[in-house]
Design a protein around this motif. Structure first.
Motif, PDB file in Angstrom:
ATOM      1  N   UNK A 106       5.070  -4.850   1.716  1.00 24.61           N
ATOM      2  CA  UNK A 106       3.674  -5.260   1.636  1.00 24.61           C
ATOM      3  C   UNK A 106       3.581  -6.717   2.025  1.00 24.61           C
ATOM      4  N   UNK A 107       2.597  -7.040   2.867  1.00 20.05           N
ATOM      5  CA  UNK A 107       2.399  -8.433   3.247  1.00 20.05           C
ATOM      6  C   UNK A 107       1.739  -9.207   2.116  1.00 20.05           C
ATOM      7  N   UNK A 108       2.156 -10.466   1.960  1.00 19.82           N
ATOM      8  CA  UNK A 108       1.610 -11.273   0.868  1.00 19.82           C
ATOM      9  C   UNK A 108       0.129 -11.566   1.026  1.00 19.82           C
ATOM     10  N   UNK A 109      -0.374 -11.484   2.257  1.00 17.60           N
ATOM     11  CA  UNK A 109      -1.806 -11.748   2.448  1.00 17.60           C
ATOM     12  C   UNK A 109      -2.621 -10.452   2.517  1.00 17.60           C
ATOM     13  N   UNK A 110      -2.058  -9.361   2.000  1.00 17.90           N
ATOM     14  CA  UNK A 110      -2.781  -8.091   1.976  1.00 17.90           C
ATOM     15  C   UNK A 110      -3.999  -8.177   1.062  1.00 17.90           C
ATOM     16  N   UNK A 130       2.982  -1.151   4.999  1.00 18.88           N
ATOM     17  CA  UNK A 130       1.729  -1.896   5.079  1.00 18.88           C
ATOM     18  C   UNK A 130       1.028  -1.637   6.411  1.00 18.88           C
ATOM     19  N   UNK A 131      -0.153  -0.985   6.407  1.00 18.39           N
ATOM     20  CA  UNK A 131      -0.839  -0.665   7.652  1.00 18.39           C
ATOM     21  C   UNK A 131      -1.156  -1.899   8.494  1.00 18.39           C
ATOM     22  N   UNK A 132      -1.445  -3.011   7.848  1.00 21.84           N
ATOM     23  CA  UNK A 132      -1.809  -4.210   8.583  1.00 21.84           C
ATOM     24  C   UNK A 132      -0.682  -4.822   9.385  1.00 21.84           C
ATOM     25  N   UNK A 133       0.553  -4.423   9.119  1.00 22.05           N
ATOM     26  CA  UNK A 133       1.688  -5.047   9.805  1.00 22.05           C
ATOM     27  C   UNK A 133       2.597  -4.063  10.517  1.00 22.05           C
TER      28      UNK A 133
END
Length: 219
Positions: A106-110, A130-133
């Motif tokens: 998971x990205x920390x800026x999620x 994490x879908x965003x990354x």
């Protein structure tokens, strides 16, 4: 019937980060933060003493780094699902983390909702990507020389049915089982069954490895 409360341990060397994660997670009625650690050694000790459902584990920590701690937790307390917290600058660590038995990254800026969703997914036994990354991570991990990798990936993917290849392509986008189900007009449970079957057929340990294979095969 009362829903099961997900017990979480947070391990990060930055107090503000830990405080922010705790605030987000405790806003969910089904999540309880039972302990916090500031280094990898504490993360291992807390995982063993509290036996949480989920361990949120930063990679860059003093005393013992998160990846080393992850390996120790997986060996000593395999029932604990470890979610790795990462940044774009640490993408090269993701595959190593998941290949060691991590439950995802998971990205920390999620967004807060994604953090809560990732913890719930990990507690449910899903590997969270994490879908965003995902696309950036897969691109970076798949970069570099690997003779015959595309041909080998296509050969392995050819073993799948058309529907399985469709699900695999969505894994490469980092979709959760629920999101993939909506895209394919399937139930989440059906998608989960497909994912398990795909991982078994492709001899992949987790969703990240399957996503890389999808990318190499050109899906």
């Amino acid at each position: 019937m009362t829903a099961k409360v997900i017990r979480v341990v947070i391990a990060d060397d930055e107090p503000l980060i830990r405080a922010g994660i705790r605030m987000i997670l405790t806003s969910a009625p089904d999540i309880e933060v039972v302990a916090e650690g500031s280094n990898g050694r504490e993360a291992v000790e807390l995982a063993l003493s509290h036996a949480p459902d989920v361990l949120l584990l930063d990679i860059q920590m003093p005393v013992m780094d998160g990846l080393t701690a992850l390996g120790e937790v997986v060996r000593a307390a395999p029932a604990v699902r470890a979610l790795v917290l990462t940044t774009f600058g640490e993408k090269e660590n993701v595959l190593r983390a998941l290949s060691q038995g991590g439950a995802g990254f998971l990205l920390k800026d999620s967004a807060p909702g994604e953090l809560i969703g990732a913890v719930r997914a990990a507690a449910a036994g899903d590997a969270y990507l994490s879908p965003g990354a995902t696309r950036h991570v897969v691109d970076q991990l798949a970069a570099g020389p690997a003779a015959g990798r595309g041909e080998e990936a296509r050969r392995r993917v050819a073993e799948l049915s058309e529907r399985e290849r469709g699900v695999l392509a969505l894994l490469g986008e980092g979709l959760s089982n629920a999101d993939a189900g909506r895209r394919l007009h399937m139930s989440e449970a059906t998608v989960k069954t497909y994912v398990s079957r795909i991982l078994a057929k492709l001899a992949c340990e987790n969703r990240v490895q399957a996503a890389l294979l999808a990318r190499d095969a050109g899906l």
